[in-house]
Enzyme design. Structure first.
Site, PDB file in Angstrom:
ATOM      1  CG  ASP A   1      -6.240  -2.648   3.507  1.00 19.62           C
ATOM      2  OD1 ASP A   1      -5.161  -2.304   4.018  1.00 19.62           O
ATOM      3  OD2 ASP A   1      -6.900  -1.921   2.747  1.00 19.62           O
TER       4      ASP A   1
ATOM      5  CG  HIS B   1      -4.025  -1.801  -1.375  1.00 21.27           C
ATOM      6  ND1 HIS B   1      -5.126  -2.596  -1.629  1.00 21.27           N
ATOM      7  CD2 HIS B   1      -4.398  -0.943  -0.398  1.00 21.27           C
ATOM      8  CE1 HIS B   1      -6.115  -2.232  -0.830  1.00 21.27           C
ATOM      9  NE2 HIS B   1      -5.705  -1.225  -0.076  1.00 21.27           N
TER      10      HIS B   1
ATOM     11  CG  MET C   1     -11.262   3.260   2.104  1.00 19.67           C
ATOM     12  SD  MET C   1      -9.730   3.291   3.048  1.00 19.67           S
ATOM     13  CE  MET C   1      -8.553   3.270   1.703  1.00 19.67           C
TER      14      MET C   1
ATOM     15  CG  ASP D   1      -5.108   2.325   0.825  1.00 23.40           C
ATOM     16  OD1 ASP D   1      -6.072   1.545   0.789  1.00 23.40           O
ATOM     17  OD2 ASP D   1      -3.984   2.016   1.259  1.00 23.40           O
TER      18      ASP D   1
ATOM     19  CB  SER E   1      -0.886   0.020   1.245  1.00 18.20           C
ATOM     20  OG  SER E   1      -1.392   1.332   1.427  1.00 18.20           O
TER      21      SER E   1
ATOM     22  CG  MET F   1      -8.298   7.204   2.200  1.00 12.31           C
ATOM     23  SD  MET F   1      -7.375   7.352   3.741  1.00 12.31           S
ATOM     24  CE  MET F   1      -6.675   5.710   3.857  1.00 12.31           C
TER      25      MET F   1
ATOM     26  CG  HIS G   1      -9.288   0.043  -0.299  1.00 12.14           C
ATOM     27  ND1 HIS G   1      -8.664  -0.112   0.921  1.00 12.14           N
ATOM     28  CD2 HIS G   1     -10.618   0.027  -0.047  1.00 12.14           C
ATOM     29  CE1 HIS G   1      -9.592  -0.222   1.875  1.00 12.14           C
ATOM     30  NE2 HIS G   1     -10.779  -0.130   1.309  1.00 12.14           N
TER      31      HIS G   1
ATOM     32  CG  MET H   1     -11.710  -2.531   5.568  1.00 13.78           C
ATOM     33  SD  MET H   1     -10.202  -2.090   4.671  1.00 13.78           S
ATOM     34  CE  MET H   1      -9.264  -1.193   5.922  1.00 13.78           C
TER      35      MET H   1
HETATM   36  C1  DX5 Z   1      -6.273   1.803   5.652  1.00  9.81           C
HETATM   37  C2  DX5 Z   1      -5.843   1.420   4.263  1.00  9.81           C
HETATM   38  C3  DX5 Z   1      -4.703   0.488   4.231  1.00  9.81           C
HETATM   39  C4  DX5 Z   1      -3.434   1.020   4.836  1.00  9.81           C
HETATM   40  C5  DX5 Z   1      -2.748  -0.142   5.469  1.00  9.81           C
HETATM   41  O1  DX5 Z   1      -7.502   2.463   5.595  1.00  9.81           O
HETATM   42  O2  DX5 Z   1      -6.910   0.800   3.564  1.00  9.81           O
HETATM   43  O3  DX5 Z   1      -4.471  -0.011   2.923  1.00  9.81           O
HETATM   44  O4  DX5 Z   1      -2.556   1.613   3.930  1.00  9.81           O
HETATM   45  O5  DX5 Z   1      -1.630   0.332   6.133  1.00  9.81           O
HETATM   46  P1  DX5 Z   1      -0.885  -0.481   7.275  1.00  9.81           P
HETATM   47  O6  DX5 Z   1      -0.264  -1.684   6.631  1.00  9.81           O
HETATM   48  O7  DX5 Z   1       0.096   0.505   7.751  1.00  9.81           O
HETATM   49  O8  DX5 Z   1      -1.929  -0.841   8.292  1.00  9.81           O
HETATM   50 ZN    ZN Z   2      -6.538  -0.250   1.615  1.00  8.72          ZN
END
Ligand code: DX5
Ligand code: ZN
Length: 213
Positions: free
Chosen positions: A166, A29, A64, A31, A6, A33, A62, A133
């Site tokens: 994740d 990956h 969010m 993310d 990620s 947001m 991903h 999650m």
């Molecule tokens: C959290 C994200 C993850 C995050 C995981 O909301 O979806 O993908 O980057 O990071 P670590 O491995 O640091 O928990």
């Molecule tokens: Zn994620």
């Protein structure tokens, strides 16, 4: 089984360098947001588009974000390969899954730690990925929530769908997820938080029991 780094935990000013350090992976990956579905804001389509010009790796995106159906075409155009939406963020998750497939992409559905497997059970036959999650979404570097492991077991018992975990996944919690039936391990801070991401990747693969390619 495979690791999906990620980039949330990477140095955003040197994303292509960071991605190069883990260039042996099959997927990255990403993310996204929006500051609404989760309190945090990360990056969006322009960053994905820029990264796309630097690598051919599979983009595991991903989302969010609220109302992800509004952005399916935008993320497709930016170069995403898979779009994973949150069941909690969709009014009609099945319709969004169809929309993602119609755009020519793989479709994943994510569930938060407090969302039961039953919420996505009717979708398991149609989706390409179930994302469990293992922390509350929104931030990297959180502690793994052990209660989520039984949801991985439950999905693995009733379906052949790819299962991704994740949040808080590391050399200790990753093997627990593998035992429960997880296939794909998203890892942020335990990879990019280290001085040598490439060495960390090898160590994590060994800990989880993934053969290096
Ligand atoms: C959290 C994200 C993850 C995050 C995981 O909301 O979806 O993908 O980057 O990071 P670590 O491995 O640091 O928990
Ligand atoms: Zn994620």
């Amino acid at each position: 089984m495979r690791i999906a780094p990620s980039i949330l935990a990477a140095d955003f000013a040197d994303l292509s360098g960071e991605v190069e350090a883990v260039d042996s992976v099959e997927l990255l990956h990403l993310d996204v947001m929006d500051g609404h579905f989760v309190p945090n804001i990360s990056f969006g389509p322009p960053v994905i588009e820029s990264l796309r010009s630097r690598t051919d790796v599979y983009f595991d995106t991903h989302l969010m974000i609220e109302q992800p159906e509004r952005y399916v075409d935008t993320f497709e155009a930016a170069g995403a390969d898979r779009l994973t939406v949150h069941a909690e963020a969709c009014e009609d998750t099945a319709a969004v899954v169809d929309q993602i497939h119609d755009a020519g992409l793989d479709a994943g559905v994510a569930i938060n730690p407090d969302t039961p497997v039953e919420t996505i059970e009717p979708l398991l036959e149609d989706i390409d990925l179930a994302l469990v999650m293992t922390v509350q979404p929104g931030f990297g570097g959180q502690s793994f929530m052990h209660k989520t492991v039984e949801k991985v077991e439950k999905i693995a018992a009733i379906s052949d769908v790819e299962i991704e975990v994740d949040g808080g996944v590391d050399a200790e919690t990753g093997p627990q997820c593998a035992k429960a039936g997880a296939d794909t391990f998203v890892i942020g801070s335990s990879l990019f938080g280290r001085d040598d991401a490439s060495a960390a990747l090898s160590e994590l693969r060994a800990a989880i029991g993934i053969d290096a390619e």
